[in-house]
Design an enzyme around this catalytic site. Structure first.
Site, PDB file in Angstrom:
ATOM      1  N   ASP A 150       0.863  -1.179   0.000  1.00 49.08           N
ATOM      2  CA  ASP A 150       0.000   0.000   0.000  1.00 49.08           C
ATOM      3  C   ASP A 150       0.902   1.232   0.000  1.00 49.08           C
ATOM      4  O   ASP A 150       1.514   1.557   1.012  1.00 49.08           O
ATOM      5  CB  ASP A 150      -0.887  -0.012   1.258  1.00 49.08           C
ATOM      6  CG  ASP A 150      -1.966   1.051   1.207  1.00 49.08           C
ATOM      7  OD1 ASP A 150      -2.915   0.959   2.007  1.00 49.08           O
ATOM      8  OD2 ASP A 150      -1.866   1.976   0.372  1.00 49.08           O
ATOM      9  N   ASP A 161      -3.694   6.978  -3.686  1.00 53.44           N
ATOM     10  CA  ASP A 161      -3.619   5.959  -2.642  1.00 53.44           C
ATOM     11  C   ASP A 161      -4.175   4.671  -3.238  1.00 53.44           C
ATOM     12  O   ASP A 161      -5.374   4.565  -3.488  1.00 53.44           O
ATOM     13  CB  ASP A 161      -4.462   6.433  -1.439  1.00 53.44           C
ATOM     14  CG  ASP A 161      -4.441   5.451  -0.293  1.00 53.44           C
ATOM     15  OD1 ASP A 161      -5.106   5.729   0.726  1.00 53.44           O
ATOM     16  OD2 ASP A 161      -3.776   4.399  -0.418  1.00 53.44           O
ATOM     17  N   HIS A 230     -11.691   6.297   2.400  1.00 49.70           N
ATOM     18  CA  HIS A 230     -11.705   7.669   2.918  1.00 49.70           C
ATOM     19  C   HIS A 230     -11.626   8.680   1.773  1.00 49.70           C
ATOM     20  O   HIS A 230     -11.099   8.375   0.694  1.00 49.70           O
ATOM     21  CB  HIS A 230     -10.521   7.881   3.863  1.00 49.70           C
ATOM     22  CG  HIS A 230      -9.228   7.409   3.263  1.00 49.70           C
ATOM     23  ND1 HIS A 230      -8.333   8.246   2.643  1.00 49.70           N
ATOM     24  CD2 HIS A 230      -8.704   6.151   3.150  1.00 49.70           C
ATOM     25  CE1 HIS A 230      -7.312   7.528   2.205  1.00 49.70           C
ATOM     26  NE2 HIS A 230      -7.511   6.255   2.478  1.00 49.70           N
ATOM     27  N   HIS A 238      -6.416  11.808   4.665  1.00 49.53           N
ATOM     28  CA  HIS A 238      -7.773  11.570   5.148  1.00 49.53           C
ATOM     29  C   HIS A 238      -8.535  12.889   5.051  1.00 49.53           C
ATOM     30  O   HIS A 238      -8.308  13.788   5.852  1.00 49.53           O
ATOM     31  CB  HIS A 238      -7.749  11.053   6.588  1.00 49.53           C
ATOM     32  CG  HIS A 238      -9.115  10.790   7.143  1.00 49.53           C
ATOM     33  ND1 HIS A 238     -10.242  10.747   6.344  1.00 49.53           N
ATOM     34  CD2 HIS A 238      -9.545  10.537   8.393  1.00 49.53           C
ATOM     35  CE1 HIS A 238     -11.300  10.501   7.097  1.00 49.53           C
ATOM     36  NE2 HIS A 238     -10.915  10.370   8.342  1.00 49.53           N
ATOM     37  N   GLU A 263     -11.176   1.303  -0.401  1.00 52.44           N
ATOM     38  CA  GLU A 263     -10.344   0.164  -0.016  1.00 52.44           C
ATOM     39  C   GLU A 263     -11.162  -0.774   0.861  1.00 52.44           C
ATOM     40  O   GLU A 263     -11.959  -0.325   1.665  1.00 52.44           O
ATOM     41  CB  GLU A 263      -9.078   0.603   0.736  1.00 52.44           C
ATOM     42  CG  GLU A 263      -9.304   1.383   2.003  1.00 52.44           C
ATOM     43  CD  GLU A 263      -8.024   2.051   2.495  1.00 52.44           C
ATOM     44  OE1 GLU A 263      -7.053   1.348   2.827  1.00 52.44           O
ATOM     45  OE2 GLU A 263      -8.004   3.289   2.534  1.00 52.44           O
ATOM     46  N   GLU A 358      -7.132  -1.550  -3.165  1.00 51.61           N
ATOM     47  CA  GLU A 358      -7.524  -0.137  -3.013  1.00 51.61           C
ATOM     48  C   GLU A 358      -7.259   0.626  -4.301  1.00 51.61           C
ATOM     49  O   GLU A 358      -6.211   0.449  -4.933  1.00 51.61           O
ATOM     50  CB  GLU A 358      -6.707   0.489  -1.879  1.00 51.61           C
ATOM     51  CG  GLU A 358      -6.908   1.981  -1.689  1.00 51.61           C
ATOM     52  CD  GLU A 358      -6.187   2.505  -0.459  1.00 51.61           C
ATOM     53  OE1 GLU A 358      -5.114   1.980  -0.117  1.00 51.61           O
ATOM     54  OE2 GLU A 358      -6.729   3.439   0.174  1.00 51.61           O
TER      55      GLU A 358
HETATM   56  O1  LIG Z   1      -6.519   4.045   8.159  1.00 47.73           O
HETATM   57  S1  LIG Z   1      -6.487   5.441   7.865  1.00 47.73           S
HETATM   58  O2  LIG Z   1      -5.829   6.274   8.824  1.00 47.73           O
HETATM   59  C1  LIG Z   1      -8.067   5.969   7.625  1.00 47.73           C
HETATM   60  C2  LIG Z   1      -9.094   5.285   7.092  1.00 47.73           C
HETATM   61  C3  LIG Z   1     -10.303   5.999   7.066  1.00 47.73           C
HETATM   62  C4  LIG Z   1     -10.174   7.246   7.573  1.00 47.73           C
HETATM   63  S2  LIG Z   1      -8.554   7.515   8.028  1.00 47.73           S
HETATM   64  N1  LIG Z   1      -5.702   5.599   6.453  1.00 47.73           N
HETATM   65  C5  LIG Z   1      -5.172   6.891   6.115  1.00 47.73           C
HETATM   66  C6  LIG Z   1      -3.654   6.838   6.217  1.00 47.73           C
HETATM   67  C7  LIG Z   1      -3.051   7.059   7.440  1.00 47.73           C
HETATM   68  C8  LIG Z   1      -1.657   7.043   7.521  1.00 47.73           C
HETATM   69  C9  LIG Z   1      -0.900   6.776   6.385  1.00 47.73           C
HETATM   70  F1  LIG Z   1       0.427   6.763   6.467  1.00 47.73           F
HETATM   71  C10 LIG Z   1      -1.503   6.528   5.159  1.00 47.73           C
HETATM   72  C11 LIG Z   1      -2.897   6.553   5.089  1.00 47.73           C
HETATM   73  C12 LIG Z   1      -6.133   4.683   5.433  1.00 47.73           C
HETATM   74  C13 LIG Z   1      -5.001   4.169   4.627  1.00 47.73           C
HETATM   75  N2  LIG Z   1      -3.859   3.718   5.105  1.00 47.73           N
HETATM   76  C14 LIG Z   1      -3.143   3.363   4.019  1.00 47.73           C
HETATM   77  N3  LIG Z   1      -3.855   3.572   2.909  1.00 47.73           N
HETATM   78  N4  LIG Z   1      -5.023   4.101   3.296  1.00 47.73           N
HETATM   79 MN   LIG Z   2      -3.649   2.916   0.981  1.00 50.40          MN
HETATM   80 MN   LIG Z   3      -6.379   4.580   1.883  1.00 48.43          MN
END
Ligand SMILES: O=S(=O)(c1cccs1)N(Cc1ccc(F)cc1)Cc1ncn[nH]1
Ligand SMILES: [Mn+2]
Ligand SMILES: [Mn+2]
Length: 377
Positions: A150, A161, A230, A238, A263, A358
């Site tokens: 990811d 993303d 998101h 986000h 995702e 995703e």
């Molecule tokens: O889980 S999350 O924090 C989230 C999901 C729904 C609302 S906020 N997140 C956002 C994120 C947070 C930190 C990162 F370094 C990168 C992305 C989703 C995600 N992680 C990886 N890909 N997408």
């Molecule tokens: Mn991601």
């Molecule tokens: Mn994401």
């Protein structure tokens, strides 16, 4: 004796590959039938005109998506059992840096103009998200692993993303098929004025229609009900709206012009993740009402974070790469003061397997664009 010449990667800056500066469009999809029927033809032409006013913005997103596709094409066949996760992360990140010309942030006038969007997630098995190796991590990818790859690319703050799951043992195929089908279902259901809970309900129904037999035990695939897609905003991974992967009653609607990461995560465990393990992922908190740190080392680290990442997520390895040393106390101080948010690994129960797919989609006025779509997924 002829020194073994290090294989020079032939990756060039993406601008050289597209001299006219126009980047390929993603996969177009119509909005739901009834939504389209409500709109007359001259409304359609007005929407198209409005969309063309944002042509430069869409082109930036497409540039990031083209890089994302080229990176995964370049690395896909090189991810094999026996590889260190550290080397996989470096391969993905260095290829992204080459395409975006972001090899050395310290030398860039604006280190946030284009480059890596967020840390390269390489979460294994029961770990669903937000794991990337910290310095010294010796983890090696195994034949029986299920790894979620990811990673992000950003161009002028427009983040792509997109993620896929790597596995070698065919016994996991149905788990991956369930999640791919569920993510595509979420993409199909998404649209302007669509309620988020309705997307979650459609995803859940597809996900739970699959079962998978692993090591002699049969599981019904479960959505990880506390993970979600998101919205995405400039420099903000986000954007404020969460797209559930189960029915959750959230009647918030998607709106024209929004970017969404769709995702889904399937699991053979509880279908619920908890935070645990060493943190690698961090991001500057959006709100700025926090009190400034008194600790000098924390003040300096905050300056380095603001200059090199802004509100883009980063990981410890990126601080190492900037020459930062012994920063952990200061970093934890910033987290405690709410100036930096930590994102610990998110795990289902040990022994379970999770998969993810995703894509990033764009809700144009007239049509939906799956901008990160490739011929791989
Ligand atoms: O889980 S999350 O924090 C989230 C999901 C729904 C609302 S906020 N997140 C956002 C994120 C947070 C930190 C990162 F370094 C990168 C992305 C989703 C995600 N992680 C990886 N890909 N997408
Ligand atoms: Mn991601
Ligand atoms: Mn994401």
């Amino acid at each position: 004796n002829k020194k073994k010449k290090k294989k020079k990667s032939n990756v060039k800056k993406i601008e050289l590959l597209f001299p006219d500066g126009k980047y390929p469009e993603g996969a177009w999809m119509d909005y739901h039938q009834d939504f389209n029927l409500q709109r007359t033809t001259d409304e359609e032409s007005r929407y198209l005109k409005r969309d063309l006013e944002r042509a430069e913005h869409w082109n930036d997103v497409r540039k990031g998506a083209e890089i994302h596709r080229r990176v995964r094409r370049a690395i896909k066949d090189r991810i094999v059992p026996g590889m260190k996760l550290m080397d996989i992360a470096d391969m993905i990140e260095n290829t992204t840096r080459k395409y975006t010309g972001a090899e050395n942030l310290l030398a860039m006038e604006d280190p946030k103009s284009q480059g890596i969007g967020f840390p390269t997630g390489l979460s294994l098995n029961h770990c669903a998200a937000h794991f990337t190796p910290n310095a010294g991590d010796k983890t090696v990818l195994k034949y029986e692993d299920v790894m979620k790859v990811d990673y992000g690319v950003q161009v002028n703050g427009n983040i792509i993303d997109s993620a896929f799951t790597v596995s070698f043992d065919p016994q996991y195929d149905n788990l991956l098929a369930a999640v791919k089908d569920a993510t595509y279902t979420g993409i199909k259901e998404a649209g302007i004025d669509v309620r988020l809970t309705d997307i979650g309900e459609a995803i859940q129904e597809v996900m739970e229609s699959y079962e998978v037999e692993i090591n002699g035990e049969t599981y019904q695939v479960k959505p990880c009900r506390n993970l979600c897609g998101h919205s995405i905003a400039p420099y903000r991974i986000h954007g404020g709206k969460s797209v559930p992967i189960v029915k959750n009653g959230d009647t918030t609607k998607m709106e024209e012009g929004e970017h969404f990461a769709i995702e889904t995560f399937g699991s053979t465990g509880r279908g619920y993740v908890t935070a645990g393990g060493e943190v690698s992922h961090y991001a500057r908190s959006a709100e700025d009402h926090q009190v400034m740190p008194t600790l000098d080392s924390a003040k300096n680290l905050l300056k380095t974070i603001d200059r090199n990442f802004g509100t883009l997520p980063f990981c410890r390895r990126y601080l190492d790469r900037l020459g930062q040393e012994k920063y952990l106390f200061a970093l934890n101080n910033l987290v405690r003061h709410g100036l930096v948010q930590d994102y610990p690994p998110l795990n289902d129960i040990p022994g379970s397997y999770t998969a993810q797919f995703e894509h990033t989609i764009l809700l144009h006025a007239h049509k939906k664009e799956v901008v990160s779509k490739g011929d791989d997924y």
